[in-house]
Scaffold this active site. Structure first.
Site, mmCIF file in Angstrom:
data_model
loop_
_atom_site.group_PDB
_atom_site.id
_atom_site.type_symbol
_atom_site.label_atom_id
_atom_site.label_comp_id
_atom_site.label_asym_id
_atom_site.label_seq_id
_atom_site.Cartn_x
_atom_site.Cartn_y
_atom_site.Cartn_z
ATOM 1 N N GLU A 181 0.850 -1.193 0.000
ATOM 2 C CA GLU A 181 0.000 0.000 0.000
ATOM 3 C C GLU A 181 0.887 1.245 0.000
ATOM 4 O O GLU A 181 1.815 1.352 0.790
ATOM 5 C CB GLU A 181 -0.917 -0.025 1.233
ATOM 6 C CG GLU A 181 -1.595 1.278 1.575
ATOM 7 C CD GLU A 181 -2.507 1.842 0.475
ATOM 8 O OE1 GLU A 181 -3.274 1.070 -0.123
ATOM 9 O OE2 GLU A 181 -2.417 3.060 0.212
ATOM 10 N N GLN A 182 0.514 2.210 -0.864
ATOM 11 C CA GLN A 182 1.344 3.415 -0.956
ATOM 12 C C GLN A 182 1.264 4.306 0.297
ATOM 13 O O GLN A 182 2.244 4.947 0.664
ATOM 14 C CB GLN A 182 0.963 4.235 -2.182
ATOM 15 C CG GLN A 182 -0.453 4.793 -2.163
ATOM 16 C CD GLN A 182 -0.827 5.560 -3.417
ATOM 17 O OE1 GLN A 182 -0.024 5.688 -4.330
ATOM 18 N NE2 GLN A 182 -2.037 6.076 -3.479
ATOM 19 N N ARG A 227 -17.372 4.129 6.520
ATOM 20 C CA ARG A 227 -16.373 3.530 5.633
ATOM 21 C C ARG A 227 -15.144 3.064 6.401
ATOM 22 O O ARG A 227 -14.571 2.002 6.109
ATOM 23 C CB ARG A 227 -15.978 4.579 4.580
ATOM 24 C CG ARG A 227 -15.230 4.033 3.436
ATOM 25 C CD ARG A 227 -14.772 5.131 2.482
ATOM 26 N NE ARG A 227 -13.781 4.552 1.599
ATOM 27 C CZ ARG A 227 -14.043 4.039 0.416
ATOM 28 N NH1 ARG A 227 -15.255 4.070 -0.061
ATOM 29 N NH2 ARG A 227 -13.091 3.468 -0.293
ATOM 30 N N TYR A 276 -28.058 9.154 5.512
ATOM 31 C CA TYR A 276 -28.379 7.978 6.343
ATOM 32 C C TYR A 276 -27.493 7.918 7.583
ATOM 33 O O TYR A 276 -26.444 8.560 7.640
ATOM 34 C CB TYR A 276 -28.307 6.666 5.551
ATOM 35 C CG TYR A 276 -27.018 6.305 4.841
ATOM 36 C CD1 TYR A 276 -25.939 5.752 5.508
ATOM 37 C CD2 TYR A 276 -26.912 6.449 3.454
ATOM 38 C CE1 TYR A 276 -24.784 5.358 4.820
ATOM 39 C CE2 TYR A 276 -25.760 6.066 2.760
ATOM 40 C CZ TYR A 276 -24.700 5.530 3.457
ATOM 41 O OH TYR A 276 -23.561 5.152 2.785
ATOM 42 N N ASP A 290 -11.906 -1.080 -8.518
ATOM 43 C CA ASP A 290 -11.918 0.161 -9.290
ATOM 44 C C ASP A 290 -10.783 0.227 -10.317
ATOM 45 O O ASP A 290 -10.857 1.011 -11.261
ATOM 46 C CB ASP A 290 -11.781 1.376 -8.358
ATOM 47 C CG ASP A 290 -13.118 1.823 -7.777
ATOM 48 O OD1 ASP A 290 -14.109 1.088 -7.925
ATOM 49 O OD2 ASP A 290 -13.159 2.922 -7.184
#
Ligand SMILES: Cc1cc2nc3c(=O)[nH]c(=O)nc-3n(C[C@H](O)[C@H](O)[C@H](O)COP(=O)(O)OP(=O)(O)OC[C@H]3O[C@@H](n4cnc5c(N)ncnc54)[C@H](O)[C@@H]3O)c2cc1C
Length: 376
Positions: A34-35, A108, A213, A292
């Site tokens: 991971e960067q 998230r 929400y 993605d």
């Protein structure tokens, strides 16, 4: 005994971490590069569709996510001005029975932390930004901006919409700016005082919408995300901030609930909404893309992360029991198993009509990545 297959995963987002957990489940030796130097808790909500929850259940995360997330009775769709209900998509227990898993509304950061908890720390290398890839007779060699290098039998590019792995495999190509932006933030619901709002509603305007929400089981934290035209804005980043005054102005005249939530909103992120056309190819030899990196989509179906999480389960099934010589075929099988579904979701999401009126949702939420037939 033969040694386990080694897989390097580039990117520790939703897709990369889900893939690491799913591949470990079938005995594959994974390392995630991971960067970022550390994980940040971004102020955003995320809808975890029943289809994604079926994958997360097998990764051992269901109880944790149920305990941390809001469990909505429905996903309501209302007119921006009159408040008329256009379509109330019932979730809760009936959808759980019908689709085989709950529909949850999460922070998230909670989903990301849950996925990270399913991967041992020693398998995740932070501060490693991929800059080069080379297939050699020893395996695929990865080069990182910090000077480090590594070799693995196979590489999964889960490095998001601006994927370096994709650019290295197939050449750089620009993203499609939709001409629209999203404001998004989470904040403590106590800021609303005694004012009551719906649990989960998308307010449909003429050329814009706002989704509001709760993301905690006790309704203590609220999330909003918008979409409206702003063709000149082209920053697509987790850190870009927006102006709350401009946001309030953009939704002037919307229902009282919307004005209440925006009046209490302290701070907001601003994001250019992008997607891409479906890619013709995701894989090349022992390297594949996922999430993605190969099928970015607009957020209007709330299925981008869900598609990456489904990819993880299907990829693990394709690689189960495979040695290095079988990886390229397994990766092509993965791509063939997933491309129609992810392209359909990309196209449907782009149209921004999902749940605007009575919608057939079974093809999205009923999908089970663990049992769906794989391509031949
Ligand atoms: C406004 C908005 C709302 C959304 N809401 C929802 C929702 O409710 N439900 C849902 O399912 N989806 C939603 N999505 C979509 C979802 O956020 C994405 O589809 C999902 O994050 C994709 O996961 P990923 O792992 O493929 O990519 P990312 O989450 O982008 O992760 C990519 C990772 O790769 C790392 N990386 C990048 N380049 C390199 C490199 N060269 N070397 C090493 N690491 C690298 C990045 O730092 C990052 O950690 C939303 C998106 C937006 C914009």
């Amino acid at each position: 005994m033969t040694r386990p297959l080694t897989v390097a995963i580039v990117g520790a987002g939703m897709g990369g971490l889900a893939t690491a957990a799913a591949l470990r489940r079938v005995g594959i030796d994974v390392t995630v590069y991971e960067q970022a130097a550390q994980f940040a808790r971004i102020g955003a909500g995320i809808q975890i569709g029943c289809n994604a929850m079926k994958v997360l259940r097998e990764l051992g995360l269901e109880a944790r996510l149920r305990a941390q997330s809001f469990y909505p009775r429905s996903w309501n769709n209302r007119d921006w001005r009159t408040g008329d209900v256009k379509f109330d998509m019932i979730f809760g227990e009936s959808a759980e029975q019908r689709f085989g898993a709950p529909y949850l509304l999460a922070h998230r950061g909670d989903l990301h932390a849950a996925l990270a908890s399913a991967v041992p720390d020693q398998c995740i290398k932070l501060g490693h930004r991929l800059v080069g890839l080379d297939e050699t007779s020893d395996g695929v060699r990865l080069a990182f901006a910090n000077g480090a290098s590594a070799v693995a039998d196979a590489v999964v590019g889960a490095d998001g919409v601006h994927s370096v792995v994709r650019d290295l495999l197939f050449g750089a190509s620009p993203v499609n700016f939709t001409g629209r932006i999203a404001y998004r933030t989470t904040y403590p619901a106590a800021r609303l005082g005694a004012q009551k709002i719906d649990d989960c509603t998308k307010w449909w305007g003429e050329d814009r919408h706002i989704v509001i929400y709760y993301v905690k089981p006790d309704r203590s934290e609220i999330y909003l995300v918008t979409s409206q035209p702003e063709p000149e804005f082209r920053i697509e980043s987790w850190s870009a901030k927006g102006d709350v005054g401009e946001l309030r102005f953009a939704f002037k005249g919307f229902d009282r609930q919307v004005e209440t939530v925006l009046a209490a909103c302290p701070d907001v992120h601003k994001w250019a909404i992008v997607d891409r056309e479906s890619l013709v190819r995701w894989t090349d030899g022992n390297v594949t893309l996922l999430g993605d990196a190969c099928h970015p989509m607009t957020p209007y179906m709330a299925q981008g992360a869900a598609m990456a999480i489904e990819d993880a389960a299907v990829l693990s099934r394709c690689l189960d029991g495979i040695d290095r010589d079988g990886v390229a075929t397994a990766f092509r099988r993965f791509e063939a198993s997933r491309v129609d579904r992810t392209s359909r979701v990309q196209q449907t999401s782009r149209a921004n009509i999902w749940l605007k009126e009575k919608t057939d949702t079974a093809w999205v939420y009923g999908y089970d990545a663990w049992t769906v037939p794989l391509a031949a």
